[in-house]
Motif scaffolding. Sequence first.
Motif, PDB file in Angstrom:
ATOM      1  N   LEU A  83      28.851  -5.560   1.305  1.00 43.47           N
ATOM      2  CA  LEU A  83      29.621  -4.322   1.357  1.00 43.47           C
ATOM      3  C   LEU A  83      31.071  -4.648   1.030  1.00 43.47           C
ATOM      4  CD1 LEU A  83      28.241  -2.831   4.699  1.00 43.47           C
ATOM      5  CD2 LEU A  83      27.520  -2.254   2.382  1.00 43.47           C
ATOM      6  N   VAL A  84      31.655  -3.874   0.136  1.00 42.93           N
ATOM      7  CA  VAL A  84      33.037  -4.112  -0.268  1.00 42.93           C
ATOM      8  C   VAL A  84      33.827  -2.819  -0.155  1.00 42.93           C
ATOM      9  CG1 VAL A  84      34.584  -4.859  -2.106  1.00 42.93           C
ATOM     10  CG2 VAL A  84      32.346  -5.953  -1.838  1.00 42.93           C
ATOM     11  N   GLU A  85      34.857  -2.837   0.695  1.00 46.56           N
ATOM     12  CA  GLU A  85      35.707  -1.661   0.864  1.00 46.56           C
ATOM     13  C   GLU A  85      36.869  -1.698  -0.134  1.00 46.56           C
ATOM     14  OE1 GLU A  85      34.761  -2.891   5.253  1.00 46.56           O
ATOM     15  OE2 GLU A  85      35.281  -3.880   3.374  1.00 46.56           O
ATOM     16  N   SER A  86      37.364  -0.513  -0.430  1.00 48.91           N
ATOM     17  CA  SER A  86      38.577  -0.380  -1.234  1.00 48.91           C
ATOM     18  C   SER A  86      39.242   0.945  -0.882  1.00 48.91           C
ATOM     19  CB  SER A  86      38.265  -0.451  -2.727  1.00 48.91           C
ATOM     20  OG  SER A  86      37.390   0.603  -3.095  1.00 48.91           O
ATOM     21  N   GLY A  87      40.487   1.098  -1.317  1.00 43.43           N
ATOM     22  CA  GLY A  87      41.172   2.376  -1.153  1.00 43.43           C
ATOM     23  C   GLY A  87      42.238   2.415  -0.090  1.00 43.43           C
ATOM     24  N   GLY A  88      42.394   1.353   0.675  1.00 44.06           N
ATOM     25  CA  GLY A  88      43.445   1.344   1.682  1.00 44.06           C
ATOM     26  C   GLY A  88      44.824   1.233   1.055  1.00 44.06           C
ATOM     27  N   GLY A  89      45.845   1.363   1.900  1.00 43.84           N
ATOM     28  CA  GLY A  89      47.204   1.236   1.402  1.00 43.84           C
ATOM     29  C   GLY A  89      48.211   1.772   2.384  1.00 43.84           C
ATOM     30  N   LEU A  90      49.447   1.895   1.892  1.00 44.05           N
ATOM     31  CA  LEU A  90      50.549   2.432   2.687  1.00 44.05           C
ATOM     32  C   LEU A  90      50.758   3.893   2.307  1.00 44.05           C
ATOM     33  CD1 LEU A  90      53.044   2.128   4.548  1.00 44.05           C
ATOM     34  CD2 LEU A  90      54.307   1.356   2.507  1.00 44.05           C
ATOM     35  N   VAL A  91      50.805   4.760   3.294  1.00 46.61           N
ATOM     36  CA  VAL A  91      50.960   6.185   3.040  1.00 46.61           C
ATOM     37  C   VAL A  91      51.885   6.784   4.089  1.00 46.61           C
ATOM     38  CG1 VAL A  91      48.905   6.778   4.383  1.00 46.61           C
ATOM     39  CG2 VAL A  91      49.670   8.316   2.559  1.00 46.61           C
ATOM     40  N   GLN A  92      52.600   7.832   3.720  1.00 48.65           N
ATOM     41  CA  GLN A  92      53.488   8.498   4.668  1.00 48.65           C
ATOM     42  C   GLN A  92      52.689   9.407   5.592  1.00 48.65           C
ATOM     43  OE1 GLN A  92      56.479  10.505   2.340  1.00 48.65           O
ATOM     44  NE2 GLN A  92      57.727   8.657   2.162  1.00 48.65           N
ATOM     45  N   PRO A  93      53.214   9.694   6.756  1.00 49.03           N
ATOM     46  CA  PRO A  93      52.539  10.655   7.643  1.00 49.03           C
ATOM     47  C   PRO A  93      52.283  11.969   6.910  1.00 49.03           C
ATOM     48  CG  PRO A  93      54.282   9.549   8.832  1.00 49.03           C
ATOM     49  CD  PRO A  93      54.405   9.105   7.395  1.00 49.03           C
ATOM     50  N   GLY A  94      51.085  12.504   7.115  1.00 50.25           N
ATOM     51  CA  GLY A  94      50.673  13.716   6.425  1.00 50.25           C
ATOM     52  C   GLY A  94      49.968  13.460   5.115  1.00 50.25           C
ATOM     53  N   GLY A  95      49.987  12.228   4.663  1.00 53.20           N
ATOM     54  CA  GLY A  95      49.352  11.892   3.391  1.00 53.20           C
ATOM     55  C   GLY A  95      47.850  11.702   3.508  1.00 53.20           C
ATOM     56  N   SER A  96      47.242  11.352   2.376  1.00 56.65           N
ATOM     57  CA  SER A  96      45.787  11.207   2.300  1.00 56.65           C
ATOM     58  C   SER A  96      45.409   9.911   1.595  1.00 56.65           C
ATOM     59  CB  SER A  96      45.175  12.379   1.523  1.00 56.65           C
ATOM     60  OG  SER A  96      45.416  13.603   2.183  1.00 56.65           O
ATOM     61  N   LEU A  97      44.231   9.420   1.930  1.00 63.33           N
ATOM     62  CA  LEU A  97      43.614   8.292   1.251  1.00 63.33           C
ATOM     63  C   LEU A  97      42.115   8.524   1.199  1.00 63.33           C
ATOM     64  CD1 LEU A  97      45.357   5.207   2.951  1.00 63.33           C
ATOM     65  CD2 LEU A  97      45.655   5.921   0.575  1.00 63.33           C
ATOM     66  N   ARG A  98      41.456   7.894   0.242  1.00 65.28           N
ATOM     67  CA  ARG A  98      39.999   7.882   0.235  1.00 65.28           C
ATOM     68  C   ARG A  98      39.533   6.431   0.194  1.00 65.28           C
ATOM     69  NH1 ARG A  98      35.191  10.295  -3.628  1.00 65.28           N
ATOM     70  NH2 ARG A  98      35.823   8.590  -5.027  1.00 65.28           N
ATOM     71  N   LEU A  99      38.800   6.064   1.220  1.00 65.41           N
ATOM     72  CA  LEU A  99      38.232   4.733   1.289  1.00 65.41           C
ATOM     73  C   LEU A  99      36.824   4.752   0.705  1.00 65.41           C
ATOM     74  CD1 LEU A  99      39.274   3.716   4.927  1.00 65.41           C
ATOM     75  CD2 LEU A  99      40.617   3.635   2.806  1.00 65.41           C
ATOM     76  N   SER A 100      36.484   3.702  -0.008  1.00 62.16           N
ATOM     77  CA  SER A 100      35.151   3.561  -0.581  1.00 62.16           C
ATOM     78  C   SER A 100      34.496   2.294  -0.056  1.00 62.16           C
ATOM     79  CB  SER A 100      35.235   3.479  -2.108  1.00 62.16           C
ATOM     80  OG  SER A 100      35.814   4.640  -2.655  1.00 62.16           O
ATOM     81  N   CYS A 101      33.175   2.339   0.031  1.00 65.00           N
ATOM     82  CA  CYS A 101      32.411   1.182   0.462  1.00 65.00           C
ATOM     83  C   CYS A 101      31.222   1.038  -0.471  1.00 65.00           C
ATOM     84  CB  CYS A 101      31.945   1.363   1.900  1.00 65.00           C
ATOM     85  SG  CYS A 101      30.911   0.023   2.511  1.00 65.00           S
ATOM     86  N   ALA A 102      31.280   0.076  -1.346  1.00 64.92           N
ATOM     87  CA  ALA A 102      30.229  -0.139  -2.339  1.00 64.92           C
ATOM     88  C   ALA A 102      29.261  -1.193  -1.835  1.00 64.92           C
ATOM     89  CB  ALA A 102      30.846  -0.574  -3.657  1.00 64.92           C
ATOM     90  N   GLY A 103      27.979  -0.858  -1.879  1.00 61.76           N
ATOM     91  CA  GLY A 103      26.953  -1.787  -1.448  1.00 61.76           C
ATOM     92  C   GLY A 103      26.233  -2.415  -2.619  1.00 61.76           C
ATOM     93  N   SER A 104      25.840  -3.657  -2.453  1.00 64.15           N
ATOM     94  CA  SER A 104      25.039  -4.331  -3.473  1.00 64.15           C
ATOM     95  C   SER A 104      24.005  -5.191  -2.780  1.00 64.15           C
ATOM     96  CB  SER A 104      25.926  -5.186  -4.381  1.00 64.15           C
ATOM     97  OG  SER A 104      26.571  -6.200  -3.648  1.00 64.15           O
ATOM     98  N   GLY A 105      22.862  -5.340  -3.444  1.00 64.91           N
ATOM     99  CA  GLY A 105      21.818  -6.192  -2.917  1.00 64.91           C
ATOM    100  C   GLY A 105      20.771  -5.479  -2.103  1.00 64.91           C
ATOM    101  N   LEU A 106      21.013  -4.216  -1.767  1.00 63.26           N
ATOM    102  CA  LEU A 106      20.060  -3.462  -0.960  1.00 63.26           C
ATOM    103  C   LEU A 106      20.385  -1.988  -1.090  1.00 63.26           C
ATOM    104  CD1 LEU A 106      17.752  -4.078   1.103  1.00 63.26           C
ATOM    105  CD2 LEU A 106      19.451  -3.784   2.893  1.00 63.26           C
ATOM    106  N   ALA A 107      19.361  -1.151  -1.193  1.00 64.09           N
ATOM    107  CA  ALA A 107      19.598   0.291  -1.229  1.00 64.09           C
ATOM    108  C   ALA A 107      20.036   0.772   0.149  1.00 64.09           C
ATOM    109  CB  ALA A 107      18.327   1.018  -1.656  1.00 64.09           C
TER     110      ALA A 107
END
Length: 128
Positions: A4-28
């Motif tokens: 499992l590999v996450e991505s999408g984190g970062g620095l954001v100001q209060p009130g802001g938005s982010l979308r985190l993703s988690c990509a899986g490999s090797g198994l459905a």
Amino acid sequence: QLRLVESGGGLVQPGGSLRLSCAGSGLALNVFGIGWFRQAPGKEREGVACMKGSGGSTDFGATYYVDSVKGRFTISRDDAKNTHYLQLNNLKPDDTARYYCAIGHPRTTCIREEFTSWGQGTQVTVSS
């Protein structure tokens, strides 16, 4: 071997938005429960949002959110892409933590012990 590999984190100001993703490999991933957890320095890892899987579950897709994120965070999954997501809106400084994705029991109740495979985490920092 599942990875499992996450991505999408970062620095954001209060009130802001982010979308985190988690990509899986090797198994459905579709049969498994999916979850997002977070851990801030000096605190326990807590379940933020979870979704039931299709394996042996009569309520596939049912979700759980910790009270502090209800109405702001949304968990989703795209099994065709073997990926799941956490949309974070109206972020607050208290949301600052390392966020981890995980898979586990299909009838998950978002308890850490139900999850058997974890990503490496992605840092979310909310600060002005």
